[in-house]
Structures are given as C-alpha cells and as structure tokens.
Write an enzyme that holds these catalytic residues in place. Structure first.
Site, PDB file in Angstrom:
ATOM      1  N   ASN A  91      13.884   3.217   1.909  1.00  0.00           N
ATOM      2  CA  ASN A  91      13.345   1.883   1.671  1.00  0.00           C
ATOM      3  C   ASN A  91      12.143   1.554   2.559  1.00  0.00           C
ATOM      4  OD1 ASN A  91      13.678  -1.219   0.955  1.00  0.00           O
ATOM      5  ND2 ASN A  91      13.752  -1.078   3.195  1.00  0.00           N
ATOM      6  N   SER A 125      14.942  -3.820   8.961  1.00  0.00           N
ATOM      7  CA  SER A 125      14.629  -4.937   9.851  1.00  0.00           C
ATOM      8  C   SER A 125      15.011  -6.257   9.189  1.00  0.00           C
ATOM      9  CB  SER A 125      13.135  -4.946  10.190  1.00  0.00           C
ATOM     10  OG  SER A 125      12.779  -3.784  10.903  1.00  0.00           O
ATOM     11  N   TYR A 132     -12.270   4.580   2.179  1.00  0.00           N
ATOM     12  CA  TYR A 132     -10.929   3.982   2.218  1.00  0.00           C
ATOM     13  C   TYR A 132     -10.871   2.616   1.540  1.00  0.00           C
ATOM     14  CZ  TYR A 132      -6.437   2.439   4.171  1.00  0.00           C
ATOM     15  OH  TYR A 132      -5.138   1.999   4.336  1.00  0.00           O
TER      16      TYR A 132
END
Length: 323
Positions: free
Chosen positions: A114, A33, A185
């Site tokens: 990536n 992007s 978490y």
C-alpha cells in the site's frame, strides 16, 4: 450469487461481509501511518479477527500510533511492527530478513503493498533511481520477492498492489525512467509510470506463480484526501498533464471518496473469494475494472510489458527472482 459493490462501498462494510475470509489470516500491510489508506484498511479488517496484522512503515512513532489505535478499537488483535523505507534497498533487505527470522510467523496469507508517494519534486533514491519509481515499484518488488517463501507457505496466498487510475499518465519509460537526470521531469508523468508498474507487477506475479496458488491483484482506491497528497498545493498541473494526453480527466471534476470508501477495494482485493478467474486483474470500486467504462490503459495490462518490466526491475535491484 456474490454480492456486488460500487463506489459507495466501505472498508468497514466489506469487512463485515467478508469476515469469514479475514478471520485467522496473517496480513502484512505497508504504509500504515495514521489517517492514511493503509491505516484505515488495517483498522477495518481488525474487526474481522485476523490472527496477526503486520504493520510496516518508515516512521516508528507512526507505526506505534497505528498499533495503539488497533488495540483500542479491537482489543486482542495481535500486531507486529516493521520499520521499512521502500526507497532504500538496504532498508528493504533488512526488513525482509527480519520477517524471515520470525519463527512464530511461518506464513503470510496476504501482503498489501500500500505504501507510496505521489507527485514529489525530482530526486533520486539513495540507489540512484527516480524516487517515485523507486519507492512505489522497486522497493515493493524487492520486498515482495525476498519474503516470497513465507507468502507461498500460505494455503491461499494473495498479494495486493495499490496502484491508481493515475497510471493513465505514463507507460514505462524503458530507456529513460530517470527523466534524463531530471531535465524532462514531470511529477505526474513520473507518478503515472510508477502506478503502471504496480499493475504490471501484479500481472507478472500471477503469471509466474499462479500455478503455485498465488493470487495477485492491483487496484485504484479512488480520489481520497489523505496524507499522500498533503504536499500538493494545487492540482492544475495534473489537469494540464491529462489535457496534454487527451485524457477525459483533464476536463472532469474529482469524485471524492471518504477514507473508509477509499480502503474498500483494498478489502475486496485482499479477501474476496470470487476473484480466482481474474488473477492479475486490476480492480476499481470493489470489482474488476471494465476497460470500456473505467480508465484502464493497455500499456498497464500487457503481459509482454509485465515480463519486460520484471527483467528491468531485476537489473535495477541487482537480484534475479526466477520462478
């Protein structure tokens, strides 16, 4: 003697230095992007006259923009676009099937995994796995192995997995990679687990396929202000996580790089000809990282952990890859 680099090296500079090793190559890069490291990388190496740049991302509009940017800066460089959502196994399988159907692309010389996400709030992937582990590791693992025949068809096949020194934040949580359904978490620990996985994946690939000519490396690009961290409003929680673990980064200032500097190690890992003796290695600042100087945790460099992760990942993706 090979040229040496440091933190100031740039992707554009390394492209110039390694142009003879880039020219004519077919390079597949995920996460391209605009304004991200993937886009910076492919735009830089386009100057080295590769035969084809395969651009993969989840957003078709962003893929098209990066392709247009390459065409504008490097007219004549061929590109192909591939829609790929790494957190969804159905999307990964569809993308891999598409690549395998391209008769005009008999081999892929370099795969750069990536794409990734960082420090997001807790959520499960559509396949039921914590999203950072799913997106940053499970998806690339499945995608890479599904297209392995085309990679191994290259004369000098190479796979690059973009990791991070953030691997310092966690080993693989073998019996609780989903953080007790979110109850325990921590977004930075989850990120660290996924980045450790990237390093172990490279070690496993080198071990299993090095005898067939495959080279695989992982890397830390540096600290760069890209879209990856746009959602992170503050980094105090990262500092807290480092301090809780006793990591020096909990007390240190960030050493920022530009995007061009951040993508430099991508170029080095993908094309430098002098890495053969370091297959499976972890790179930083366009060289093999020194565990006595840089942050390189032993849990991310263990061949035993790498094999254990391979087996766990096969179980999670529901498919075995035996080489």
């Amino acid at each position: 003697m090979s040229k040496t680099y440091d933190a100031t090296a740039t992707a554009s500079g390394l492209t110039s230095d390694l142009a003879e090793h880039i020219k004519g190559k077919v390079v597949l890069t995920t996460g391209v992007s605009p304004k991200g490291l993937g886009a910076t990388f492919v735009q830089a190496i386009a100057q080295g006259q590769p035969a084809l740049l395969i651009l993969a991302a989840r957003n078709p509009a962003k893929l098209e923009q990066t392709a247009k940017d390459i065409e504008a800066a490097s007219p004549g460089v061929k590109t192909k676009s591939l829609e790929l959502a790494l957190d969804r196994s159905d999307s990964v399988k569809k993308a891999a099937k598409t690549i395998l159907s391209w008769d005009d692309v008999p081999a892929i010389d370099v795969l750069v995994n990536n794409a990734g996400i960082m420090a997001v709030e807790y959520q499960l992937s559509p396949d039921g796995v914590e999203s950072q582990f799913a997106t940053n590791h499970l998806g690339p693992f499945l995608f890479t192995n599904l297209i392995m025949d085309k990679i191994l068809a290259s004369r000098l096949p190479r796979i690059v997995n973009v990791s991070s020194d953030g691997h310092r934040l966690s080993h693989i949580r073998w019996d609780d990679y989903n953080f007790d359904n979110g109850k325990t978490y921590n977004k930075w620990v989850a990120y660290g687990q996924s980045k450790t996985a990237n390093m172990l994946f490279s070690i496993a690939l080198a071990s299993k396929l090095g005898s067939r000519g495959l080279q695989s490396y992982s890397l830390h690009p540096g600290v760069i202000n890209t879209n990856l961290g746009n959602h992170v409003e503050e980094f105090d929680s990262l500092r807290d996580a480092d301090r809780a673990l006793g990591n020096k980064e909990g007390w240190a200032d960030f050493k920022w790089k530009t995007a061009d500097q951040g993508a430099a190690t991508h170029v080095y890992a993908a094309f430098a000809p002098n890495l053969n003796d370091h297959n499976g290695g972890y790179l930083e600042n366009s060289r093999i990282a020194d565990p006595c100087v840089e942050t390189v945790k032993p849990w991310a460099t263990s061949s035993i952990e790498a094999e254990r992760l391979w087996k766990l990942t096969e179980k999670l993706v529901g498919q075995e890859f035996q080489y």
